[in-house]
Design an enzyme around this catalytic site. Structure first.
Site, PDB file in Angstrom:
ATOM      1  N   LYS A  89       0.847  -1.205   0.000  1.00 47.98           N
ATOM      2  CA  LYS A  89       0.000   0.000   0.000  1.00 47.98           C
ATOM      3  C   LYS A  89       0.881   1.254   0.000  1.00 47.98           C
ATOM      4  O   LYS A  89       0.622   2.212  -0.726  1.00 47.98           O
ATOM      5  CB  LYS A  89      -0.940  -0.021   1.220  1.00 47.98           C
ATOM      6  N   GLN A 118      -4.474  -1.615   9.643  1.00 46.41           N
ATOM      7  CA  GLN A 118      -4.314  -2.975   9.110  1.00 46.41           C
ATOM      8  C   GLN A 118      -4.733  -4.003  10.161  1.00 46.41           C
ATOM      9  O   GLN A 118      -4.293  -3.944  11.304  1.00 46.41           O
ATOM     10  CB  GLN A 118      -2.855  -3.199   8.682  1.00 46.41           C
ATOM     11  N   ASP A 149     -11.326   1.909   4.142  1.00 44.31           N
ATOM     12  CA  ASP A 149     -11.559   0.458   4.120  1.00 44.31           C
ATOM     13  C   ASP A 149     -13.056   0.143   4.086  1.00 44.31           C
ATOM     14  O   ASP A 149     -13.447  -0.992   3.818  1.00 44.31           O
ATOM     15  CB  ASP A 149     -10.995  -0.162   5.412  1.00 44.31           C
TER      16      ASP A 149
HETATM   17  N1  GUN Z   1      -6.471  -7.383   6.652  1.00 42.59           N
HETATM   18  C1  GUN Z   1      -6.772  -8.210   5.637  1.00 42.59           C
HETATM   19  N2  GUN Z   1      -7.410  -7.541   4.652  1.00 42.59           N
HETATM   20  C2  GUN Z   1      -7.512  -6.262   5.082  1.00 42.59           C
HETATM   21  C3  GUN Z   1      -8.059  -5.082   4.495  1.00 42.59           C
HETATM   22  O1  GUN Z   1      -8.608  -5.069   3.399  1.00 42.59           O
HETATM   23  N3  GUN Z   1      -7.943  -3.960   5.253  1.00 42.59           N
HETATM   24  C4  GUN Z   1      -7.364  -3.953   6.477  1.00 42.59           C
HETATM   25  N4  GUN Z   1      -7.336  -2.805   7.138  1.00 42.59           N
HETATM   26  N5  GUN Z   1      -6.852  -5.023   7.033  1.00 42.59           N
HETATM   27  C5  GUN Z   1      -6.925  -6.161   6.335  1.00 42.59           C
END
Ligand code: GUN
Length: 243
Positions: free
Chosen positions: A14, A58, A81
């Site tokens: 990211k 995350q 998200d």
């Molecule tokens: N952990 C696994 N997939 C995701 C996601 O799409 N966003 C976040 N914040 N954590 C994750």
């Protein structure tokens, strides 16, 4: 937070994508011992920072931390998200600004494959809040006939065999085998499973299923990069709305 190896990889990708797009970003790699209060106050600080349009925490968080409370702290207008209950509710209603990144990426790929969702039998295996549930909602909003399957589903194969669009988000390596798939189906593999020898593998038996599917996504290189692109898209949406 902490040192989950998969999270490190995802966050690194990211960050790299932000750099590639020349999008300003800040990364906070907090130790596992960080308290709930410290994490919440960091989110509050970012909520109040006008330079920041999107916040992503995350997941998973280390044991002992309350994920729900942390997500609830994120300003829904910065929740790129789409995990905050306000945004989840908006998705349910069909009136949303942010689309959860993985399902959003999948919808883009279905569109790109030339597949119309309207009237199609769509089967989603998995009912997580991050993938399965919002995926089913997005397909429903596009007038698909949606079945959500999960670990208690009986006669799974009978259901998946009817799918024109099959989304596998189970978290089990090679769970979807060729005998479960209809000829010509569009098959989307959300799985990211690490085998004992270290190789990455999806939820779908790609070698066999690709012989009968009309279109199929690989792992790695399918859903994952799309998820990150959609995160960037949501962040741009957040910035545009703010402007
Ligand atoms: N952990 C696994 N997939 C995701 C996601 O799409 N966003 C976040 N914040 N954590 C994750």
């Amino acid at each position: 937070m902490g040192d989950d190896p998969a999270s490190k990889v995802y966050v690194g990708r990211k960050e790299a994508m932000c750099q590639e797009l020349n999008m300003y970003s800040e990364k906070y790699a907090l130790p596992a011992e960080t308290t709930q209060e410290e994490l919440v106050s960091l989110v509050e600080k970012l909520n109040n920072d006008d330079k920041i349009h999107g916040i992503l925490v995350q997941l998973p968080l280390p044991k002992g931390l309350d994920e729900k409370a942390v997500i609830n702290t994120i300003n829904p207008e910065k929740d790129v998200d789409a995990f905050h209950p306000v945004n989840v509710g908006k998705i349910m209603i069909g009136d949303f600004d942010f689309v959860p990144c993985t399902p959003a990426g999948i919808m883009e790929m279905i569109k790109e494959s030339g597949c119309e969702v309207e009237g199609k039998n769509c089967v989603v295996i998995g009912r997580s809040n991050i993938v399965g549930k919002p995926m089913s909602m997005l397909l429903l909003h596009q007038n698909g006939t949606v079945t959500t399957c999960h670990s208690r589903t009986k006669n799974l194969k009978d259901i998946t065999k009817e799918a024109d669009i099959l989304v596998a988000a189970v978290g089990r390596a090679n769970f979807v085998t060729a005998d479960m798939v209809k000829e010509g189906a569009v098959v989307i593999d959300v799985g990211m499973n690490r085998l004992e020898d270290g190789t990455l593998c999806g939820d779908v038996d790609y070698a066999e299923v690709s012989k009968i599917a009309g279109a199929i996504t690989p792992v790695p290189g399918g859903v994952g990069p799309m998820t990150i692109s959609m995160l960037m898209q949501n962040t741009i949406t957040a910035a545009e709305k703010k402007a």
